[in-house]
Design an enzyme around this catalytic site. Structure first.
Site, mmCIF file in Angstrom:
data_model
loop_
_atom_site.group_PDB
_atom_site.id
_atom_site.type_symbol
_atom_site.label_atom_id
_atom_site.label_comp_id
_atom_site.label_asym_id
_atom_site.label_seq_id
_atom_site.Cartn_x
_atom_site.Cartn_y
_atom_site.Cartn_z
ATOM 1 C CB SER A 156 42.763 40.018 31.388
ATOM 2 O OG SER A 156 42.146 40.418 32.596
ATOM 3 C CE1 TYR A 198 47.421 41.463 32.808
ATOM 4 C CE2 TYR A 198 45.241 42.204 33.499
ATOM 5 C CZ TYR A 198 46.111 41.183 33.157
ATOM 6 O OH TYR A 198 45.674 39.883 33.167
HETATM 7 N N1 NAD Z 1 44.853 35.016 37.599
HETATM 8 C C1 NAD Z 1 43.940 35.859 37.103
HETATM 9 O O1 NAD Z 1 43.010 36.306 37.816
HETATM 10 C C2 NAD Z 1 44.006 36.282 35.661
HETATM 11 C C3 NAD Z 1 42.945 37.050 35.159
HETATM 12 C C4 NAD Z 1 42.971 37.438 33.837
HETATM 13 C C5 NAD Z 1 44.022 37.079 33.018
HETATM 14 N N2 NAD Z 1 45.034 36.348 33.528
HETATM 15 C C6 NAD Z 1 46.148 36.019 32.624
HETATM 16 O O2 NAD Z 1 46.451 34.654 32.709
HETATM 17 C C7 NAD Z 1 47.873 34.469 32.525
HETATM 18 C C8 NAD Z 1 48.440 33.701 33.707
HETATM 19 O O3 NAD Z 1 48.122 34.383 34.909
HETATM 20 P P1 NAD Z 1 48.450 33.755 36.349
HETATM 21 O O4 NAD Z 1 47.502 34.351 37.308
HETATM 22 O O5 NAD Z 1 48.571 32.290 36.232
HETATM 23 O O6 NAD Z 1 49.897 34.404 36.607
HETATM 24 P P2 NAD Z 1 51.089 33.918 37.580
HETATM 25 O O7 NAD Z 1 51.815 35.163 37.950
HETATM 26 O O8 NAD Z 1 50.587 33.052 38.683
HETATM 27 O O9 NAD Z 1 51.995 33.031 36.598
HETATM 28 C C9 NAD Z 1 52.569 33.641 35.466
HETATM 29 C C10 NAD Z 1 53.746 32.798 35.003
HETATM 30 O O10 NAD Z 1 54.321 33.492 33.871
HETATM 31 C C11 NAD Z 1 55.744 33.554 34.068
HETATM 32 N N3 NAD Z 1 56.273 34.752 33.386
HETATM 33 C C12 NAD Z 1 56.109 36.042 33.744
HETATM 34 N N4 NAD Z 1 56.792 36.844 32.909
HETATM 35 C C13 NAD Z 1 57.400 36.042 32.004
HETATM 36 C C14 NAD Z 1 58.250 36.274 30.911
HETATM 37 N N5 NAD Z 1 58.639 37.518 30.565
HETATM 38 N N6 NAD Z 1 58.680 35.222 30.177
HETATM 39 C C15 NAD Z 1 58.321 33.955 30.525
HETATM 40 N N7 NAD Z 1 57.527 33.664 31.566
HETATM 41 C C16 NAD Z 1 57.071 34.700 32.297
HETATM 42 C C17 NAD Z 1 55.918 33.627 35.577
HETATM 43 O O11 NAD Z 1 57.239 33.258 35.976
HETATM 44 C C18 NAD Z 1 54.850 32.653 36.054
HETATM 45 O O12 NAD Z 1 55.320 31.329 36.091
HETATM 46 C C19 NAD Z 1 48.454 35.879 32.353
HETATM 47 O O13 NAD Z 1 48.561 36.183 30.980
HETATM 48 C C20 NAD Z 1 47.413 36.763 33.000
HETATM 49 O O14 NAD Z 1 47.417 38.074 32.495
HETATM 50 C C21 NAD Z 1 45.073 35.933 34.832
#
Ligand code: NAD
Length: 237
Positions: free
Chosen positions: A127, A140
């Site tokens: 991230s 985080y």
């Molecule tokens: N959306 C953003 O702005 C953003 C920014 C930087 C990084 N990220 C990273 O991108 C990735 C996805 O983010 P997102 O926004 O799509 O998140 P989200 O919350 O929309 O989706 C995350 C998914 O991961 C699953 N999950 C959570 N914990 C879990 C576990 N212990 N085992 C298996 N599955 C699990 C959830 O059920 C969900 O389906 C993450 O690693 C997040 O840190 C997202």
């Protein structure tokens, strides 16, 4: 070609599943949420497993059922922002266990399934938060910095398997939608040099590239896909 995507039942992970399928991969999805997993199975016909990536024995058992892998996408991640003076250590442990140990569990147990060649890859989701140091993000940002370090370490340890990381900036997903309600969308967009919030496809197309032969000489890298957020503060123009 076979890929495993963790946290693929919604958000960025779901879009990664869709992109990899359109690139010709057969995709297996691990997610902790059995309800949203049903949608992935219905929409894409993927093999799905209700797995919490932080539980090593469950990860091991599910991966043992896969034949072989060409790409592992460690996307599952959570965030629990809490100021340091009032944070709950048990909650912050879940962030570390999901993000860092989940990535470690999946990579360790996927390794015997990955062919030892530069056509195999591991792609970890980090991230922009690892570089922008926002106050109150709790564990985080540190967990994502750890994932970047593991990415470089594993690129050396696992070569010729390629190991890279993709670092989203602000991306609207089911997990972040509440941050962009009302005026917040415009205000947050102005903080991005490219003046827009990202969508899951901005991230999945870079994951697709890193899983393809077009990136066969790239390993040990972190690619931020953040509209310029990690480059610094936008100028006044
Ligand atoms: N959306 C953003 O702005 C953003 C920014 C930087 C990084 N990220 C990273 O991108 C990735 C996805 O983010 P997102 O926004 O799509 O998140 P989200 O919350 O929309 O989706 C995350 C998914 O991961 C699953 N999950 C959570 N914990 C879990 C576990 N212990 N085992 C298996 N599955 C699990 C959830 O059920 C969900 O389906 C993450 O690693 C997040 O840190 C997202």
């Amino acid at each position: 070609m076979q890929a495993l995507v963790t946290g693929g039942a919604q958000g960025i992970g779901y879009q990664i599943v869709e992109s990899l399928i359109s690139d010709g991969f057969s995709v297996t999805v691990f997610d902790v949420n059995p309800e949203t997993l049903k949608k992935v199975k219905t929409n894409f016909g993927c093999e799905v497993f209700a797995v919490d990536v932080s539980i090593e024995s469950d990860v091991k058992e599910a991966i043992s059922q896969l034949k072989s892998l060409d790409a592992l996408i460690n996307n599952a991640g959570i965030w629990k922002p809490e100021p340091l003076d009032t944070l709950d250590i048990e909650i912050q442990k879940t962030v570390w266990e999901t993000n860092v140990l989940g990535t470690l569990n999946c990579t360790k147990h996927a390794l015997p399934k990955l062919q030892k060649s530069d056509s195999s890859c591991v792609i970890n989701l980090t991230s922009a938060a690892s570089r922008t140091n926002s106050p109150g993000l709790g564990m985080y940002a540190a967990s994502k910095a750890a994932i970047e370090t593991l990415t470089r370490q594993w690129s050396l340890e696992l070569a010729p398997i390629r190991v890279n990381a993709v670092g989203p900036g602000m991306v609207i997903t089911e997990g972040t939608a509440s941050n962009y309600q009302g005026k917040a969308l415009g205000i947050r967009s102005q903080a991005v040099p490219l003046k827009r919030i990202g969508g899951p496809a901005d991230i999945s197309q870079v994951v697709s590239f890193l899983a393809s032969p077009k990136s066969s000489y790239i390993t040990g890298q972190v690619i931020f896909v953040d509209g310029g957020v990690t480059a610094g503060a936008p100028g006044h123009n």
